[in-house]
Structures are given as C-alpha cells and as structure tokens.
Design an enzyme around this catalytic site. Structure first.
Site: not given
Ligand code: NAP
Length: 484
Positions: A148, A216, A240
């Site tokens: 999401k 929350e 959700h």
């Molecule tokens: P994040 O911490 O910002 O991580 C983003 C990841 O993507 C990093 O590994 C980053 O590594 C990589 N990335 C960014 N640009 C890139 C590119 N051009 N090519 C390849 N890799 C790239 O984000 P996150 O919180 O993990 O969230 C990821 C996704 O899950 C999002 O869509 C978010 O909405 C969803 N989500 C997250 C959560 C949560 O709890 N965190 C919950 C529900 C949904 P580099 O910078 O090294 O490339």
C-alpha cells in the site's frame, strides 16, 4: 498444541527496497520466523535489492541488526540466525536505471518459485514491473507483491493496475493488505462459515449494528508531511477497514477459493451507499504534554487532513438493509486497539420484569492486542434475590484456548509471504476490488472538499471528537470503550 507447518516449494524471493524500513521491521523478521519454524526449504533464498552499494556480507550484517532489534531475544538464537543469514544475498539496483538487471537475472533461478516484493514507494512499481518483464527475469509463473498505498484515488489506482497489467497477469499480482493476514480475520471466516450457530443470525433481522475500530496511540510523528497528503480516509478506511467490513458483511462464498471470496467482497463494496455529510466526523488531534498537535506534526498550518474519521455506512442489499456499520480510526487515541464488534438485537420480548434490564449479545473479534474473540451472553446473576440478568463473556483468547503455541500467532506478513509462495491469492486484494473501493471513497472526499469542511480538534489520548460519540448517540447507540 503444536502448530502445523505446511511445506512450500523452494523459492527465490527478491525484495526491492530490501534495505528499507518495512523490509527490516516486518518482511525479513517474518521470514526468519518462518525459517525457524522449518518452513523455508533448504534451497530457498532471499535477495535484497536497493540502490545502496553493498556486498552480501554487508546486507547480512544489516539484516542481523534488524532481526536483533525486532525479534525478542528469547525467540531467536545465534545458530539459526547465522543459518538464516546464509540464505540472503544482495544486489544493488536502481529501479529507474538499466544497470544491475542482468546481474539480477543471473541470480534468480528459473526452476524455483520466483516472487518479487515491491517494498518501495508506489512511484517505482511501474519501473520495476516493466524491467522485470523486459529483462526476462520474471516468468509467467512469477509473482509480484505490491504494498500500500495502491493509488490515492480511482484514477491513480486504475493507472497503477494498468501499468502492472502491461507486464503481469492478474493471477500473478498480490496486493498486500496486512490486515487480511491476521489470524483473527481468518477466524472470522471460520466462525461465520464453519459453524451453524452464527450464519442464520448474521443479517439485519438479528444484528442491530456493527462497529469496526482501528485506533492508534501514535501520532503521525516524523512522517507528517507524507500523511498530510493522505489522511485517515485514504490511509485506513479505503483499504484496511474496508477489507474488514467486506469480510464481515459478505455472502458465503461457494468455496474458500481466491476468486470466490474476492467476488463476494467486491459485491459488498458495490452495495455500499454514498455517505452523506451528516454521517461523517473528521478530526485532528490537539497538542498535550506528550506531543505536538496534528497541525504542528503536519507542518501545514492550513491542513484540512483528518487524523481521525468516523463514518456511518449503510449497505444496500437484502442481508444488511437497515443495519448500519460504524467505522472509526484515528491517531493519538486513548488506546491501541483494533476490533470488529457485532451487536445483536435484543430479544423480541422480555419474559423478565423490568429489573432484569435490557440485554443483547455482542460478538467481538479482536485483531489487536490479544487476538481473539469474545461472545457476551446473558445469564442469571448468581445468588438469591430474584431473576437479575448479567452479561458475561464466553471468551476465546487464543492464548487461553490454544496454549502458548496458539498464542504465538503468526505475524500477518509472514503468513502472507508464504501464501505468495504457495500461489494462494485469497488474502490479497484483486484489482477490481481496489478500484471499487476507490470509486466509493472518491465522492466522499470530494464532498468534504467541495463543502470546505474542516476537521474538528480532539483531545489527544481521548476516544476522538465528541461529534463521533454523537454519531451513535443520535441513533440510540454508543461506541465500545477503547481500552488497551
Ligand atoms: P523506506 O524505508 O523509505 O525504504 C525504501 C526502500 O526503497 C529502501 O530500501 C531504498 O533503498 C529503496 N529505494 C528507493 N528508491 C529506489 C530506487 N530508485 N531503486 C531501488 N530501490 C530504491 O520505505 P518503507 O517504509 O520500507 O516502505 C516501502 C513501501 O512499503 C512503501 O510503498 C510504503 O508505503 C509501504 N509500506 C510501508 C510500511 C512500513 O511500516 N514501513 C507499512 C505499510 C506499507 P535505497 O535508498 O538504497 O535505494
């Protein structure tokens, strides 16, 4: 009770965004737990992919730290952790560039189940899907998992579906909503469709109303800027709470099969009435000694984005006409709690005198904390002194009913990842479901934008704005108490 581990085929799971927050907090700790449970076949591998340059050892160290941070010490040991880390590899890749893809193609086996987890911002979904296809890394059997948010309105969701459909068949696309991976959510289906007890009563004739709450205690904190573009309606209700509503309200599917279940959920969404302004309450939390207000967190003094929303939703079909579903979700609330509560009607006639009071059965399905179910039944208050009635719980907390193993319910993410490997889409959203959910959501948002409605402020640590209490009071009902 010993939980059963169903073996899966060997797999290569590539996690785009393998260094990100979600991968470190949920996906890899979840995979480690499956490894410990013996569910990862000997050849199964996980490949992290992100732009940062690092080698295999560097990635293993990063994930070791993550697992040590997010899995309690008593649930891990150095030996299994080392063995798990051996399964990890890493490749640097920019989703928007052309470098690195041929290397990834060499790393991924063709004779294993291949799954690609898009744990990156949605702006990159199209780039990754296209390149996986063009570089022939994905096969017609490969699966992709997308996180999401799936769009921010109907138009963007359609666009996203279109981009994915250009490279992958719908049967290969797993749109994750981790609420569907929760043990109790699946138990809701078991309770409804595995017992004769509930289903005959599961309709407007016997159910007075349904409450679905996801509250929350946390604020939007450091991600206020991001959240301000979304709000509780887009961030929680459209996905959700909508999924929880669908599983509660749907007709029995002909079998427990992905399309049969998803067809029934889709019919519920299509039967949802538009929501008039009177049936919507939006709020923003104020400030207190524990933290700043929503306005400060969002860094937008003019923000009209809601950190709380409550809605009264009507479903226009034979089963539910006349039985409202009340939904509410918010940040900085009194307690962290998610539950679905089915309030049955009172008996049609009381044979007891007025002292006995009025009573009705309540079935609550708790998603967190303490996943479990509880059915309130009316009995005679013990002791002499006439017939006084009280409501007592028939409690089914998993920890009590199933012993410690039962209490150790599998985390939603690990269950869903294993379903991807098994090729089971039942607990994932289909493209048409997501679009239907946006088609219902969009006019609601457009309505308050057109009217220029402002969210009302609520006390942090409360149950939300008073107007939300009134939403039920005016119908002669009240919300269940929020409690940790
Ligand atoms: P994040 O911490 O910002 O991580 C983003 C990841 O993507 C990093 O590994 C980053 O590594 C990589 N990335 C960014 N640009 C890139 C590119 N051009 N090519 C390849 N890799 C790239 O984000 P996150 O919180 O993990 O969230 C990821 C996704 O899950 C999002 O869509 C978010 O909405 C969803 N989500 C997250 C959560 C949560 O709890 N965190 C919950 C529900 C949904 P580099 O910078 O090294 O490339």
């Amino acid at each position: 009770m010993v939980s059963r581990v169903i073996p899966v085929e060997t797999f290569d799971l590539v996690i785009f965004g393998g260094t990100g927050d979600l991968a470190r907090r949920k996906i890899l700790p979840g995979l480690y737990r499956r490894f410990v449970a013996g569910q990862m076949p000997p050849e199964a591998r996980v490949i992290g992919a992100a732009r940062s340059e690092m080698d295999q050892k560097g990635y293993q160290d990063l994930i070791r730290d993550a697992i040590e941070e997010f899995i309690k010490e008593e649930n891990r040991d150095p030996e299994t952790l080392d063995a798990f880390l051996e399964r990890l590899d890493y490749t640097a890749i920019d989703a928007r560039g052309e470098g690195g893809w041929d290397n990834l193609a060499k790393m991924v086996r063709k004779d294993a189940v291949t799954a690609f987890y898009f744990s990156v911002g949605p702006g990159l979904f199209g780039d990754i899907a296209t390149r996986l296809h063009d570089h022939k890394i994905a096969t017609p059997e490969s699966r992709i998992v997308v996180e999401k948010p799936f769009g921010r309105d109907l138009e963007s969701a359609k666009e996203l579906n279109g981009v994915l459909a250009a490279s992958f068949d719908e049967s290969q696309i797993y749109r994750i909503d981790h609420y569907l991976g929760k043990e109790t959510v699946q138990n809701l289906m078991a309770v409804r469709f595995g017992n004769v007890l509930f289903e005959p009563l599961w309709n407007a004739q016997y159910v007075d109303h349904v409450q679905i709450t996801v509250s929350e205690t946390v604020s939007v904190g450091g991600r206020g800027g991001y959240y301000d573009k979304s709000g509780a309606m887009r961030d929680m209700i459209q996905n959700h709470l909508m999924q929880l509503l669908c599983l509660t309200a749907m007709e029995p599917p002909s079998k427990f099969d992905p399309d049969a279940v998803r067809d029934e959920k889709l019919k519920v969404i299509r039967a949802l009435d538009p929501v008039p302004a009177d049936n919507i309450v939006r709020g923003q939390y104020g400030a207190d000694e524990d933290g700043p207000s929503y306005i400060e967190d969002s860094e937008n003094p003019d923000s009209r984005t809601e950190s709380f929303i409550a809605l009264k939703v009507d479903i226009s079909n034979w089963r539910w006409k006349g039985t409202p579903f009340y939904l509410r979700t918010g940040k900085r609330m009194k307690a962290r709690m998610s539950e679905i509560v089915v309030h049955f009607k009172e008996t049609p006639h009381s044979i007891f005198d007025e002292d006995a009071g009025s009573h009705s059965n309540i079935l609550s399905i708790r998603l967190q904390p303490d996943e479990g179910m509880d059915l309130r039944v009316t009995i005679k208050e013990p002791g002499p002194g006439g017939m006084r009635l009280i409501d007592v719980p028939l409690d089914m907390t998993f920890a009590d009913a199933l012993g410690p193993e039962g209490a150790d319910v599998t985390d939603a993410y690990e269950r869903l990842i294993m379903d991807v490997i098994r090729g089971n889409q039942t607990l994932f959203m289909r493209g048409d479901e997501v679009e239907a959910a946006w088609a219902w959501t969009d006019p609601i948002i457009e309505g308050w934008q057109k009217r220029g409605d402002k969210p009302v402020q609520y006390e942090p640590g409360s149950s939300g704005p008073d107007d939300a209490l009134m939403l039920l009071h005016r119908d002669g009902r009240r919300w269940r108490e929020l409690r940790a």
